[in-house]
Motif scaffolding. Structure first.
Motif, mmCIF file in Angstrom:
data_model
loop_
_atom_site.group_PDB
_atom_site.id
_atom_site.type_symbol
_atom_site.label_atom_id
_atom_site.label_comp_id
_atom_site.label_asym_id
_atom_site.label_seq_id
_atom_site.Cartn_x
_atom_site.Cartn_y
_atom_site.Cartn_z
ATOM 1 N N SER A 1 15.285 23.197 -46.700
ATOM 2 C CA SER A 1 15.242 22.153 -47.718
ATOM 3 C C SER A 1 16.158 22.452 -48.892
ATOM 4 O O SER A 1 16.539 21.548 -49.615
ATOM 5 N N ASN A 2 16.528 23.709 -49.095
ATOM 6 C CA ASN A 2 17.374 24.004 -50.256
ATOM 7 C C ASN A 2 18.871 23.918 -49.949
ATOM 8 O O ASN A 2 19.688 24.285 -50.784
ATOM 9 N N VAL B 1 21.812 21.114 -48.763
ATOM 10 C CA VAL B 1 22.166 19.745 -48.386
ATOM 11 C C VAL B 1 22.656 19.784 -46.937
ATOM 12 O O VAL B 1 23.593 20.520 -46.618
ATOM 13 N N HIS C 1 24.233 23.857 -52.200
ATOM 14 C CA HIS C 1 22.899 24.270 -52.623
ATOM 15 C C HIS C 1 22.207 23.070 -53.264
ATOM 16 O O HIS C 1 22.722 22.474 -54.210
ATOM 17 N N ALA C 2 21.052 22.725 -52.759
ATOM 18 C CA ALA C 2 20.408 21.479 -53.165
ATOM 19 C C ALA C 2 19.854 21.528 -54.579
ATOM 20 O O ALA C 2 19.558 20.485 -55.164
ATOM 21 N N ALA C 3 19.701 22.712 -55.148
ATOM 22 C CA ALA C 3 19.249 22.801 -56.539
ATOM 23 C C ALA C 3 20.421 23.031 -57.480
ATOM 24 O O ALA C 3 20.477 22.470 -58.565
ATOM 25 N N VAL C 4 21.357 23.859 -57.083
ATOM 26 C CA VAL C 4 22.455 24.252 -57.973
ATOM 27 C C VAL C 4 23.530 23.172 -58.048
ATOM 28 O O VAL C 4 24.021 22.851 -59.127
ATOM 29 N N LEU D 1 22.201 13.879 -43.498
ATOM 30 C CA LEU D 1 20.917 13.212 -43.264
ATOM 31 C C LEU D 1 20.858 11.883 -44.005
ATOM 32 O O LEU D 1 20.263 10.918 -43.522
ATOM 33 N N ASP D 2 21.479 11.813 -45.190
ATOM 34 C CA ASP D 2 21.604 10.513 -45.863
ATOM 35 C C ASP D 2 22.300 9.520 -44.944
ATOM 36 O O ASP D 2 21.873 8.363 -44.817
ATOM 37 N N GLY E 1 27.417 18.206 -52.719
ATOM 38 C CA GLY E 1 27.073 18.006 -51.316
ATOM 39 C C GLY E 1 27.182 16.548 -50.913
ATOM 40 O O GLY E 1 27.126 15.649 -51.745
ATOM 41 N N ARG E 2 27.378 16.356 -49.621
ATOM 42 C CA ARG E 2 27.292 15.011 -49.032
ATOM 43 C C ARG E 2 26.340 15.157 -47.860
ATOM 44 O O ARG E 2 26.672 15.824 -46.865
ATOM 45 N N SER E 3 25.182 14.543 -47.982
ATOM 46 C CA SER E 3 24.127 14.783 -47.001
ATOM 47 C C SER E 3 24.353 14.008 -45.714
ATOM 48 O O SER E 3 24.337 12.771 -45.703
ATOM 49 N N PRO F 1 23.754 19.805 -56.040
ATOM 50 C CA PRO F 1 23.572 18.698 -55.096
ATOM 51 C C PRO F 1 24.704 17.680 -55.191
ATOM 52 O O PRO F 1 24.992 16.986 -54.219
ATOM 53 N N ASP F 2 25.351 17.597 -56.353
ATOM 54 C CA ASP F 2 26.420 16.623 -56.516
ATOM 55 C C ASP F 2 27.681 17.015 -55.752
ATOM 56 O O ASP F 2 28.559 16.184 -55.561
#
Lengths: 480, 480, 480, 480
Positions: free
Chosen positions: B268-269, B271, B222-225, B234-235, B230-232, B227-228
């Motif tokens: 968007s929410n 990752v 979850h990109a708000a809860v 898209l990055d 996650g490993r994107s 993000p750390d």
């Protein structure tokens, strides 16, 4: 944002609680009994909406069913409010105070799942499902409103209870448009709830959020023959992303910025003339967020300028952070304790254990659904909700009830399985009763409303005027 | 790559031309007459394939029609060669020399357009169309092969003429797999052509190209809860893009690198756990390109390593640059001059004028379709073709004929309109005759083949061994 | 830019050469003899300037020595022209035609090296050295000018010979300011030369170039305590770099863009409030380059806008591409052939062999210093020079002479070692004679000047007006 | 990291405070009186070190002066410990307990400023200055140690007091090497302090930090002639930066990553073969930080891999976050309250007002220097200190005293002006007394040490073993 220190809050909460306790309580027993009496009917309604599983702004049958239920119970219904066909306000009673109870009923795409099944099994592959339990949400609120209506009718008291049928909470922001339309202008307090895996009533906030589609436009060209005659829209978008990532260092650390790319070119041998992404930012304070948003817009403009492209954006969502209210939270928490938690039958217990076997990572203990969590003050959750917008125009309180097996997160197939099962119904009834008791307290005790209102004004500031970046018209097509 | 200076080339071309002229010519008149005699039939075939408009590797009816035509004319047909159901080789004659004529017949997606209409008007909206004129391509080559067969049969000479039915030129690379299968191992020379807006036969090259899908995988969160946690993906993909753009400075300036992003996250929410793009590189020399490609792979690996993601890639296309052959080009150019250009009827002229009114930018003069362009030597076009792979295993020559109104580019609706009209047929007959004459010359004059082979060996090097990065099996599903 | 095809150029060169040969030649023998007579003196002057090794705009002693030499020979000297203390114009004669010979005399930082030593051995560690051979350049031009003056004086002809003492060619652009000052307004032709490892006179061009310092400004802040209150100037600069790298795909492939970062922050715990880099762009045509430069400026502006910083830039250098002149080049090449190349003594041969042992990679054969290279037409070198600016206001020709051992590149310690040795002197005398002969031809044959002028006007266009992005004042401090 | 909730901490602090109060207090009056008696001498020492203003690892005179002072008072001094010429340990007494008092004495570059001047006025332009007040730091600690020694000597008690002379706190990390050398292995508690603009003693932490120099190496090449033969080290570094900025989203939000570029190429026309930056990361927990650091190293490796360069890094600093100790903080806070704050004379008040006129932004009220701040528990400051490393091998407490005018931040010229004035001396004496009282308490009450030790073990874990990424040898040259 006004944020009391933890110590101050604890004292405040204690004081409020004591003071509230000194007032004349609403007839909790009668209100709860009315809900118990209707529980089969409410279970059927919740199950029907679960089966409808209609996406935001398409909740035609779900909305109609709730409207009919309220109308049958004596409410006057205005439908299609604020430009949204599935939004409605159902009202009963006359004069002040006016207490609002909030209902939602939209489903989520792609999460169809068989009820009461502890393995992934869609009813219809790819179809929507009630993974946020809004089938329970709308129904519990209706049950609470009807119980309050019955009590008002029986007691002959003045006062108004309203049900706000708010569509498209999942990104469509129905409440934002209801707020902007002024539909809450005479409301004294608003009560909402949310399905959860625990029972709680906190004086807590959420993250304000703004989301938008950014579309870069360039000039197509053959990428091998004449790349110099092209201007890559994807260059613009990637330069925007780059500057957003640089921005992360220079915003308050609680900020969130996240994005996905939805259109990044058609074929590798053509310089992309269109590139599009969805971008979202969040912060605990909408007023800070709006400043950050301005900087995001500058990053987009800078990317377009620097890559010879153009950019336009369309805000798709703008939700305020929830403005908490210690006064109302203390009342709601006391009532939740009065109602008590959820108790599983042996079959439900067995289902819960099977569901938990599908979960990954640590979770609250099984059994915790029977307890009420201690009240928290001053916390900020990472979620965002359009109830936030309501909370800046009327004192608002929210309660959570354990409709999901402990450990089950919203927006999962497990949540759909629970929301369609007897476990979900039990949690729904907890919420209905807790809200009814609070609405009763507020209608019975004008002083509580006064205190809540004073706190509300102090927190948001005296000269506050509601604004929103949300689009001019509700995005009725956003799920199509 | 061997590249003669312009002056040296001019002398060489002159010498070759003179020398060729000293040999016994093939019976040009008979060959051309045979094609003229069948022109109505060939027009019908070209029109049928235009109507089939089948995409790469799905050219079932087009391929079958051409096979039938050749079989009816006395060719022995092997179908489904090299693992491609729509590929075939049709052969006539015995012994050496062996001359190959190349046919293509695949259409392009989304370019359906009414024939002979000078305004955008799809036959079926969104359906494929013959925007590269391959309906003419496959037919003209068949006409040429049949004319040569008739001459061989009539003259009783030894020698073999073959038709290579090569599917999916537009990205699917049918010829690559035919080459790898060894289907050209006993061929002495290959003759191809391409629809164009002018008549020309050059000793020219194309850009070698390699294309691949790169897929980065990360960890959703979850990109708000959280993000750390996650490993994107898209990055990873954007870091890859970043390093590709840095790479541009440090490759030879003729290099092309281009890409589009096809998957850049879902919402968007969340990752993104998957991100995918199509990447393509080109250079005038495949052997240099392979070194650049290795660096591109390192950029992808570096991006994955640096962003905590993983990456895999799948080559979708690998086409060698065309290895030109001055000897064959000189023969082909002389024959093209003998055949002459395209002459419009008043109706065709009117249509051409209407088509030109829809074009943007400068273009060759109307009327130029009647002329033959001077032969160019040593140039490199920006296009890429799988004929390139053929040209590294057998001496190859290509001719262009004016099937499109001057100024009309391939891969446009205007090209479809022309390819289905009488203008296209006229250009097709020019190509058919020019190829037939050249095939005749090569079968009649072994010395020309010897000279072409010597030049071929000198250009590619004596120790050359064909390799390709193309996938193990033909991408039969690439258009599905 | 006008660019004849290679074939057309060859014909033109032939025609010009023939036509020139038909005119009355200048007294080549007398001019060459005058230079031979002064060779010891010129060798001493070149050696002195080699020892001075003064950087751009600091060439006080070098400039004074050349001024004195020319004044002693009867020239009238204007010193400190165009706002540059070390710039001067020395003039002899009256009336038309006016022929300019260009001299340079600045050294390069950090390249001090013992003369005639075949191993790296600085005279003074870290001190400047004549790694571009400008000690020879300024001296040879003086020798040529004096020889021409002697001939004019002896013959009593009308006509003027001028020596342009142009400082700071290595980045400071002395000639740009001389051109802008109008110092070439009455000149009919300009002759320059450059030290090299071969003898040649071509009708060739160079890359136009613009260079600038870009300085981003932000807001400093403690990077751990309050990064959100900082605006990183380095973010601005890196975003600029990013967009420049994106730009590479979308400019003509002959373009060059390169940069270094000179200031990127002071300490990692402080958000950088200043970041600075040197940026340079090049293209074969200044008029195209100016369009690219505008896009570079937009990239900088976009980066500043997108990162909340500001940017300013200061152009430090702007050199036009050399406008070649086939007419003059043909004359110069013929004279270079007349003069002949450089012949080594046994000691020089031994030194040359030792120097070559220190070189890496392929190089022209030893012995090639004795030959004259064939004239090339239409080529574009990768270097840039402020002689380019001269070439757009007056027909200009440049000759190279073999002052360096074959294989030795400019800007290396090996070049310094050669420039201070007898090998350098021999090459210098070749250049001096070749220029003197050409100046003599032009003064003697007005028709040649007319033809050169006609070509010049045709190439640059009739309505051309010189402009430059160079700074308002010469950057006199750029090497301090 | 163990982090009590605020509410729990408040209770804990209350309990500890009560319990400590029940023990036998040290002779506070005698200890304070001893310091008062030496105040002129300590003021002179502090002023001398202020004047020396020696940078890290160059504090030869400052260290010698403090060593002499302690030796004169009866301490045994070991100098040059742990490989650092200016580090020393001064010891007095025998047996257990062993209490350490920490001294620092290094200045900061470039901050020379006249003492007691309320306008920027360097003593020596560009010279170092005591902008962190370490002249006071080392002296107060010596005063405290000597007072404790006198009491131990007078009372005849067993127990040891030690002074740790720790050089180069400002980035050089002297304490890290003293810890690694095992110099604290027999110590029971460590007491430190820091100059500040307020008086406080908290149970607070700092940010752990790791800093390193990253150096990318590529291949130089002429940026116009052969950019394809170069591999830009700056590309490597900028790709590293890019991936670090992407990383920001995917680390815990309390993380800090910051960097500056120190070498970014020499001249724009040369592809940079070396690029270098200083990179620093921070997090409240070193064990989390080490995981983040591993990812930073991967980003560097990925950047090198992806750009065809190589990278090496050298850690220059690694400081643990301070492990707080509620037990010791409660004792220290009580003693600070006993000692009381700083009271200004009319002259000092006037100076303070002038200094405050030079400050920007909000600041604590003037007068607050006389008060003691309430004890905070569980907070994390944004600074980093090598006292952190001490705190993980021995229970540690730190106190702040108001040596700076309220509102004056460390590392400013205003701090230098205060540190050299009577205001600084007054704050220094507060710190000296507060530390002496705490050391006395700890030596007198073994139970307090036991409780502190138990808390210490609980917080860091039983199986903790100290590790550090710091370089093998102290970076003695880091300020040269």
């Amino acid at each position: 944002m006004f944020r009391p220190t933890a110590a101050a809050s604890a004292l405040l909460a204690l004081a409020v609680s004591t003071w509230v306790a000194g007032q004349a309580p609403a007839p909790a027993g009668a209100l709860a009994a009315a809900i118990d009496a209707g529980q089969d009917r409410y279970a059927r309604i919740a199950k029907q909406i679960w089966e409808f599983a209609e996406l935001g702004y398409q909740e035609n049958r779900s909305s109609a069913l709730l409207q009919r239920t309220l109308a049958d119970a004596g409410f006057t219904v205005r439908q299609g409010v604020a430009g949204m066909p599935t939004a409605f306000v159902a009202s009963y009673g006359t004069g002040k105070p006016v207490v609002a109870i909030i209902g939602e009923f939209d489903a989520l795409p792609g999460l169809s799942q068989a009820a009461g099944e502890a393995a992934r099994q869609p009813v219809t592959a790819g179809a929507p499902g009630h993974a946020c339990g809004h089938n329970l949400l709308g129904t519990a609120s209706a049950a609470a409103a009807i119980a309050v209506r019955d009590w008002l009718a029986a007691s002959g008291r003045s006062g108004t209870v309203r049900y706000y049928g708010a569509p498209a909470e999942e990104g469509g922001g129905g409440k934002v448009y209801m707020v902007r339309e002024g539909l809450f202008s005479d409301v004294d307090a608003a009560i909402g709830w949310h399905p959860s895996d625990a029972n709680s009533a906190d004086s807590a906030s959420t993250l304000a959020t703004i989301a938008a589609t950014f579309r870069f436009s360039g000039t197509a060209s053959h990428a091998a023959v004449a790349p110099d005659r092209g201007r890559s829209a994807l260059d613009g978008l990637e330069a925007f992303d780059y500057m957003l990532n640089l921005l992360r260092e220079h915003v308050p650390q609680e900020t969130r910025i996240h994005y996905v790319i939805k259109k990044g070119g058609v074929a590798s041998n053509i310089v992309p003339d269109v590139a599009e992404g969805e971008y979202q930012a969040r912060h605990p304070d909408m007023r800070v967020l709006q400043g950050i948003w301005d900087r995001i817009l500058k990053a987009a403009d800078g990317a377009a300028l620097g890559t010879g492209t153009t950019v336009e954006h369309h805000v798709t969502m703008s939700y305020w952070n929830v403005l908490p209210n210690d006064t109302l939270a203390a009342v709601q928490h006391r009532n939740l304790v009065t109602v008590g938690g959820v108790h599983y039958s042996p079959d439900e217990q067995a289902f819960a254990e099977r569901i938990r076997a599908t979960l990954i990572g640590p979770a609250a203990a099984l059994g915790s659904q029977a307890a009420i969590q201690p009240m928290k003050v001053g916390t900020v959750g990472a979620a965002s909700t359009d109830l936030g917008d309501v909370s800046w125009v009327v004192p608002t309180v929210e309660v959570d009830a354990a409709t999901f097996v402990p450990g089950v997160a919203p927006h999962t197939w497990q949540a759909v399985a629970c929301a369609g099962s007897s476990i979900g119904i039990k949690g729904m009834l907890v919420a209905a009763k807790a809200m009814a008791l609070t609405a009763g307290d507020l209608l019975a005790n004008p002083d509580t409303l006064t205190a809540a209102k004073e706190e509300f004004v102090r927190r948001r500031g005296a000269r506050y005027a509601y604004t929103t970046l949300a689009p001019e018209r509700p995005p009725l097509e956003y799920r199509k």
